[in-house]
Enzyme design. Structure first.
Site, short mmCIF file in Angstrom:
data_model
loop_
_atom_site.label_atom_id
_atom_site.label_comp_id
_atom_site.label_asym_id
_atom_site.label_seq_id
_atom_site.Cartn_x
_atom_site.Cartn_y
_atom_site.Cartn_z
CB ALA A 112 -4.12 3.85 2.04
CB ALA A 113 -4.79 8.90 4.18
N GLY A 116 2.22 6.48 3.22
CA GLY A 116 3.59 5.99 3.45
C GLY A 116 3.73 4.53 3.05
CD GLU A 135 -7.84 7.59 5.24
OE1 GLU A 135 -6.90 6.83 5.50
OE2 GLU A 135 -8.69 7.93 6.09
CG ASP A 180 -0.38 1.48 9.01
OD1 ASP A 180 0.09 0.99 10.04
OD2 ASP A 180 -0.03 2.60 8.58
CB CYS A 233 2.36 3.85 15.15
SG CYS A 233 0.96 4.95 15.10
N1 SAM Z 1 -1.05 3.62 6.30
C1 SAM Z 1 -0.88 5.05 6.43
C2 SAM Z 1 0.53 5.43 6.05
O1 SAM Z 1 1.43 4.58 6.11
O2 SAM Z 1 0.74 6.58 5.65
C3 SAM Z 1 -1.25 5.51 7.83
C4 SAM Z 1 -2.62 5.08 8.24
S1 SAM Z 1 -3.18 5.74 9.75
C5 SAM Z 1 -2.23 4.87 10.90
C6 SAM Z 1 -4.75 5.02 9.90
C7 SAM Z 1 -5.79 5.49 8.89
O3 SAM Z 1 -7.01 4.80 9.13
C8 SAM Z 1 -6.13 6.98 9.00
O4 SAM Z 1 -5.88 7.62 7.77
C9 SAM Z 1 -7.60 7.00 9.35
O5 SAM Z 1 -8.32 8.05 8.73
C10 SAM Z 1 -8.08 5.65 8.87
N2 SAM Z 1 -9.30 5.19 9.58
C11 SAM Z 1 -9.91 5.76 10.65
N3 SAM Z 1 -11.01 5.06 10.97
C12 SAM Z 1 -11.13 4.06 10.09
C13 SAM Z 1 -12.08 3.03 9.90
N4 SAM Z 1 -13.12 2.88 10.71
N5 SAM Z 1 -11.88 2.19 8.87
C14 SAM Z 1 -10.82 2.32 8.07
N6 SAM Z 1 -9.88 3.28 8.21
C15 SAM Z 1 -10.03 4.13 9.21
#
Ligand code: SAM
Length: 457
Positions: A112-113, A116, A135, A180, A233
């Site tokens: 989630a981080a 957005g 997150e 996401d 993305c």
């Molecule tokens: N959804 C967010 C937004 O709209 O602001 C953006 C998310 S970003 C594309 C992907 C997120 O997945 C990152 O914050 C990252 O730290 C987290 N992430 C990384 N490895 C992960 C894992 N193994 N399991 C779950 N989340 C993970």
């Protein structure tokens, strides 16, 4: 102005040329343009956006901006009046909106981080729905909590755990899940030059493996009849359609979902099994964004939702505090956790108590304050909450005063003694306490604006 040429790595160029065919040239040209700037306003906070905007046709609160302004120096930004967001990512709006029809829903935003998509989902919640925004990365968790607190929608919880941990604690618990996923970021080449520098086929493989693991957990977390929305993305099929094909090839109770194409220019991608949607920057005004949705069938197995132990009895003084501080208290239950008083949807109390037992660091966003001797010391979240009931007097500030408050500076203002909610254009920003003729600033240190223009310091 110096023109930077963004050169697409050869392997990626070959993949994209194969899938885009005659559109590869316009795509390549679009990569050389500036990124699109957009924001989404908070429908629960009325605020005049101080810049020229044009509506994003596929989201009722989405807007394009022609230039990137200094958001930090606009108090509305800190009040959660809008969220700066790539308009292409708003393409999931109608899918989420449709998914939230019917009875109360539990929604999980698993990756989630910075928040957005969570803020987008939060604005769709009805009073009995709940969103868990998770997150895994601790260093990114704090910005998620900050953004959701400022957005101010009360029925949201935040958590920082790994998908596998969540899966073992609450299998089949969520009606809608958004993954996401962390990805190779090919759609971010214009916005984040580092994505272009770091791209490699190895990174794509690594991301695809991580996405498989996250998706496997997400599928187990999904309730029968639930909807899984997957987004990235990036453009390559390894991280997009292959992920959907893999699930559909392996799991019999999954079906692909056709989505109403409200976004003009969006490309539908079909494989033998799956359906996906891609926003390409030469076709949709925004950065690169992919999404797809899968439905879990209703009837294959019984829900294995865990039962929770009953919560401790709520003291009548807590219920009184709720009625005093928030407008939606009738649908809410009080919850005290780690000496803080929270308001949570009564209908979701069992589930929330189960979450808190497994993950004591879960934070409901609707924190009223620190619970001290049957009273509360107001929490910043209360000042920012869209259900704040006006329990303290407001102190309306001018622009420069509001920025000084946000920079944690002293405010040379005389006010009646006690707690005051600081507002800017009527929107809550935080708290000051007037003691002995001076105002103590309670804006959280880690939220403060670090650099004000010289003439304001
Ligand atoms: N959804 C967010 C937004 O709209 O602001 C953006 C998310 S970003 C594309 C992907 C997120 O997945 C990152 O914050 C990252 O730290 C987290 N992430 C990384 N490895 C992960 C894992 N193994 N399991 C779950 N989340 C993970």
């Amino acid at each position: 102005m110096l023109m930077v040429t963004r050169e697409i790595p050869a392997e990626l160029a070959a993949w994209l040329a194969e899938s885009l065919k005659e559109e590869y040239e316009p795509f390549q040209q679009s990569i050389q343009e500036d990124p699109v700037i957009g924001l989404r306003t908070n429908p629960a906070k009325s605020y005049p956006i101080p810049w020229a905007t044009r509506p994003v046709p596929w989201h009722p609160n989405g807007y394009f901006l022609d230039v990137r302004p200094g958001f930090t120096l606009d108090p509305g930004f800190h009040a959660g009046a809008y969220y700066v967001q790539d308009p292409a990512t708003m393409a999931i709006y109608s899918t989420l909106k449709d998914a939230l029809q019917g009875g109360p829903k539990r929604i999980l935003d698993l990756c989630a981080a910075p928040g957005g998509k969570s803020t987008l989902i939060a604005s769709l919640l009805r009073s009995d729905d709940i969103l868990l925004a998770n997150e895994v990365a601790p260093q990114r968790y704090h910005i998620l909590l900050e953004n959701l607190t400022k957005w101010g929608i009360p029925n949201v919880l935040t958590l920082s755990t790994a998908p596998e941990q969540l899966q073992s604690a609450c299998p089949a618990a969520f009606d809608v899940i958004l993954v996401d996923a962390p990805c190779s970021g090919e759609g971010m080449f214009r916005k984040e030059p580092v994505a272009l520098e770091q791209w490699s086929t190895g990174l794509v493989r690594q991301c695809a493996l991580r996405q498989e693991k996250i998706l496997d957990s997400a599928w187990e977390l999904l309730a029968p009849g639930g909807l899984l929305i997957y987004s990235t993305c990036t453009f390559n099929h390894f991280e997009n359609m292959d992920q959907m094909d893999r699930i559909l090839g392996r799991i019999t109770n999954a079906t692909p979902v056709h989505i109403q194409e409200h976004v003009s220019g969006i490309s539908r991608i079909d494989t033998d099994a799956a359906i996906g949607y891609q926003c390409w920057p030469h076709r949709v005004s925004g950065e690169g964004f992919f999404f797809a949705a899968l439905k879990k069938s209703e009837n294959l197995h019984h829900s294995s939702r865990k039962k929770s132990r009953p919560l401790p009895k709520i003291h009548s003084s807590m219920a009184k505090e709720l009625a005093h501080h928030i407008t939606n208290y009738q649908s809410q239950s009080a919850l005290v956790h780690n000496h803080f008083l929270y308001a949570v949807p009564a209908i979701q109390l069992d589930f929330i108590s189960m979450l808190l037992q497994h993950f004591p660091k879960t934070e409901p966003v609707a924190c009223l304050g620190q619970w001290i001797g049957n009273q509360i010391k107001p929490h910043p979240a209360l000042a920012l909450s869209t259900s704040y009931g006006g329990s303290y007097p407001d102190l309306e500030l001018e622009l420069e005063q509001a920025l000084a408050f946000l920079a944690q500076q002293a405010l040379p203002i005389q006010a009646s003694s006690g707690w005051l909610r600081v507002t800017y254009q009527g929107l809550g920003l935080g708290w000051v306490k007037s003691v002995g003729g001076r105002l103590n600033n309670y804006h959280p240190k880690h939220w403060r604006i670090r650099h004000l223009p010289r003439d304001m310091e």
